[in-house]
Design a protein around this motif. Structure first.
Motif, short mmCIF file in Angstrom:
data_model
loop_
_atom_site.label_atom_id
_atom_site.label_comp_id
_atom_site.label_asym_id
_atom_site.label_seq_id
_atom_site.Cartn_x
_atom_site.Cartn_y
_atom_site.Cartn_z
N LYS A 3 -65.23 30.89 17.21
CA LYS A 3 -64.46 31.86 16.43
C LYS A 3 -63.38 32.52 17.27
O LYS A 3 -62.29 32.82 16.77
CB LYS A 3 -65.40 32.90 15.84
CG LYS A 3 -66.25 32.39 14.68
CD LYS A 3 -67.12 33.50 14.10
CE LYS A 3 -67.89 33.02 12.88
NZ LYS A 3 -68.76 34.09 12.30
N ALA A 4 -63.68 32.75 18.54
CA ALA A 4 -62.72 33.41 19.43
C ALA A 4 -61.60 32.48 19.89
O ALA A 4 -60.53 32.94 20.30
CB ALA A 4 -63.44 33.98 20.64
N ASN A 5 -61.84 31.17 19.80
CA ASN A 5 -60.88 30.21 20.35
C ASN A 5 -60.36 29.18 19.35
O ASN A 5 -59.65 28.26 19.74
CB ASN A 5 -61.52 29.47 21.54
CG ASN A 5 -61.72 30.34 22.74
OD1 ASN A 5 -60.82 30.51 23.56
ND2 ASN A 5 -62.91 30.92 22.85
N LYS A 6 -60.69 29.33 18.07
CA LYS A 6 -60.30 28.30 17.10
C LYS A 6 -58.79 28.20 16.90
O LYS A 6 -58.30 27.20 16.37
CB LYS A 6 -61.00 28.53 15.77
CG LYS A 6 -60.67 29.82 15.07
CD LYS A 6 -61.47 29.95 13.79
CE LYS A 6 -61.20 31.23 13.04
NZ LYS A 6 -62.01 31.33 11.80
N LYS A 7 -58.06 29.21 17.33
CA LYS A 7 -56.60 29.15 17.23
C LYS A 7 -55.93 28.98 18.59
O LYS A 7 -54.70 29.00 18.69
CB LYS A 7 -56.08 30.42 16.55
CG LYS A 7 -56.51 30.56 15.11
CD LYS A 7 -55.91 31.80 14.45
CE LYS A 7 -56.35 31.93 13.00
NZ LYS A 7 -55.79 33.15 12.35
N SER A 8 -56.74 28.80 19.61
CA SER A 8 -56.22 28.64 20.96
C SER A 8 -55.76 27.21 21.19
O SER A 8 -56.54 26.26 21.01
CB SER A 8 -57.31 29.01 21.98
OG SER A 8 -56.96 28.57 23.27
N ALA A 9 -54.52 27.05 21.59
CA ALA A 9 -53.99 25.71 21.84
C ALA A 9 -54.74 25.02 22.97
O ALA A 9 -54.92 23.80 22.97
CB ALA A 9 -52.51 25.80 22.18
N LYS A 10 -55.23 25.80 23.91
CA LYS A 10 -55.89 25.25 25.09
C LYS A 10 -57.37 24.93 24.85
O LYS A 10 -57.87 23.90 25.29
CB LYS A 10 -55.76 26.23 26.26
CG LYS A 10 -56.41 25.76 27.55
CD LYS A 10 -56.26 26.80 28.64
CE LYS A 10 -56.96 26.35 29.93
NZ LYS A 10 -56.86 27.37 31.00
N ASN A 11 -58.07 25.81 24.15
CA ASN A 11 -59.53 25.72 24.08
C ASN A 11 -60.12 25.31 22.74
O ASN A 11 -61.34 25.11 22.64
CB ASN A 11 -60.15 27.07 24.47
CG ASN A 11 -59.76 27.50 25.87
OD1 ASN A 11 -59.65 26.67 26.78
ND2 ASN A 11 -59.55 28.79 26.07
N LYS A 12 -59.31 25.20 21.70
CA LYS A 12 -59.88 25.02 20.35
C LYS A 12 -60.65 23.71 20.18
O LYS A 12 -61.66 23.68 19.46
CB LYS A 12 -58.79 25.15 19.29
CG LYS A 12 -57.72 24.08 19.32
CD LYS A 12 -56.70 24.32 18.21
CE LYS A 12 -55.59 23.27 18.21
NZ LYS A 12 -54.61 23.53 17.14
N ILE A 13 -60.18 22.64 20.82
CA ILE A 13 -60.87 21.35 20.67
C ILE A 13 -62.26 21.39 21.32
O ILE A 13 -63.26 21.00 20.71
CB ILE A 13 -60.05 20.20 21.28
CG1 ILE A 13 -58.68 20.10 20.60
CG2 ILE A 13 -60.81 18.87 21.15
CD1 ILE A 13 -58.75 19.83 19.12
N ASP A 14 -62.31 21.90 22.56
CA ASP A 14 -63.60 22.02 23.23
C ASP A 14 -64.52 22.98 22.48
O ASP A 14 -65.73 22.73 22.35
CB ASP A 14 -63.41 22.52 24.67
CG ASP A 14 -62.85 21.44 25.58
OD1 ASP A 14 -62.97 20.25 25.24
OD2 ASP A 14 -62.29 21.79 26.64
N ALA A 15 -63.96 24.07 21.99
CA ALA A 15 -64.75 25.06 21.26
C ALA A 15 -65.36 24.45 20.00
O ALA A 15 -66.54 24.66 19.69
CB ALA A 15 -63.89 26.27 20.90
#
Length: 271
Positions: free
Chosen positions: A69-81
Motif C-alpha cells: 500500500k505504501a509503495n504501489k505508486k512508487s516507480a522504483k518499488n511497486k513491482i517488488d511490493a
C-alpha cells in the motif's frame, strides 16, 4: 577427514529464532526482510511450533500488505511490493486453509483480489478460491472460480503457474459430473478433450463424457466413444475399463495391433 571437518567449521551456523527476529526488525531492505520472514516461518514449522508458525505467517502477510500500500505508486518499488504481497497472500491463505480455517484464508484472498490491479494476473488466487470452495462443498462457487481462473490464464498466458490448464478444466468438469449436471459436464469434458495434448487426460475425459452421455440417454454416442477409448488407449487405465463399461472381454494380446513395431535391444547399446 580433515577436509570434512574444515568444511563444517567454515559453514556458517544457522541463525536462531531470536537472531532471525532481531534481523527482521533491523533489516531495511524489503526483499531481504521478506526472505527473513520466510526463513523464520520454516524455522517454526520444523520445530512444530504451530502458534509461532501461524503468528509469523500473519506478521509477514500484514507487513507485505502495508509495504504494498505504501509503495504501489512508487516507480522504483511497486513491482517488488506487488510480487511480495501476492506471494505472501498465497502463503497466508494456504497456511490457514491447511489449518482448517478456510474463512480466514478466503478473506485475505478476497482482499488481495480487490487490491491488486486488474492489469495483473490473479490466477493463483482464483484457483486457490476454487479449491477452498470445492473442499467446503460450495460447488457453484468453485466452478465459478475455476472459470475465472481459466479466463485469467487465457488473458495473461503465464508459464509459471503452480497448476495447468488441464488441471483446472478437469476439476470443473469433475464437479459438474459428480453433481449430476450432465449437460454442463459434457460441455466441460468436451472442451478439455479438444484442448489437451495429454493422452491419459484425454482418455479419462472421454470415459466420463461417455458416462455422462449415457446418463442423458445418448446410448449410441456413449458406446461409440467408449469403443474409441478402448482402441486408442488400450494399455491405459481408462482404455481397459472402457472394455468393462462396454461389457466386453479384453482381447488376447496376440490380437492387439501395435502402431509401431517394438524393437528390443538386448545388449542395451543405447547406454
Amino acid at each position: 577427514f580433515n577436509s570434512t571437518n574444515n568444511d563444517n567449521k567454515n559453514t556458517p551456523a544457522e541463525p536462531t529464532v531470536k537472531e532471525l527476529i532481531k534481523s527482521i526488525k533491523k533489516e531495511k531492505d524489503a526483499k531481504a526482510k521478506f526472505a527473513l520472514y520466510k526463513q523464520l516461518r520454516m524455522k517454526h514449522k520444523k520445530a512444530a511450533d504451530r502458534n509461532e508458525y501461524l503468528a509469523t505467517t500473519t506478521d509477514m502477510y500484514k507487513w507485505s500488505l502495508k509495504y504494498y500500500k505504501a509503495n504501489k505508486k512508487s516507480a522504483k518499488n511497486k513491482i517488488d511490493a506487488l510480487n511480495m504481497y501476492y506471494e505472501a497472500t498465497q502463503i497466508y491463505a494456504k497456511t490457514f486453509w491447511t489449518d482448517d480455517d478456510g474463512a480466514t484464508a478466503m478473506k485475505c484472498i478476497d482482499q488481495a483480489i480487490g487490491v491488486i490491479p486488474t492489469t495483473t494476473s490473479r490466477a493463483e488466487l482464483l484457483y486457490l478460491k476454487g479449491r477452498i470452495n470445492e473442499e467446503a462443498k460450495n460447488y457453484d462457487a468453485a466452478v465459478k472460480n475455476y472459470d475465472l481462473t481459466l479466463a485469467d490464464m487465457a488473458q495473461f498466458n503465464l508459464k509459471t503457474l503452480s497448476f495447468s490448464q488441464d488441471r483446472v478444466m478437469w476439476l470443473k468438469a469433475w464437479i459438474l459430473y459428480k453433481n449430476h449436471q450432465y449437460e454442463e459436464s459434457t460441455k466441460a469434458l468436451q472442451a478439455l478433450i479438444d484442448s489437451t495434448s495429454d493422452l491419459s487426460e484425454k482418455s479419462r475425459s472421454q470415459f466420463y463424457l461417455a458416462r455422462a452421455l449415457k446418463a442423458l440417454g445418448k446410448e449410441k454416442e456413449s458406446k461409440d466413444l467408449l469403443e474409441s477409448v478402448s482402441q486408442n488407449d488400450f494399455f491405459g487405465y481408462y482404455g481397459l475399463v472402457a472394455y468393462r463399461e462396454l461389457g466386453k472381454k479384453l482381447p488376447a494380446l496376440s490380437k492387439v495391433k501395435s502402431a509401431n513395431e517394438l524393437k528390443f535391444d538386448l545388449k542395451l547399446e543405447f547406454l
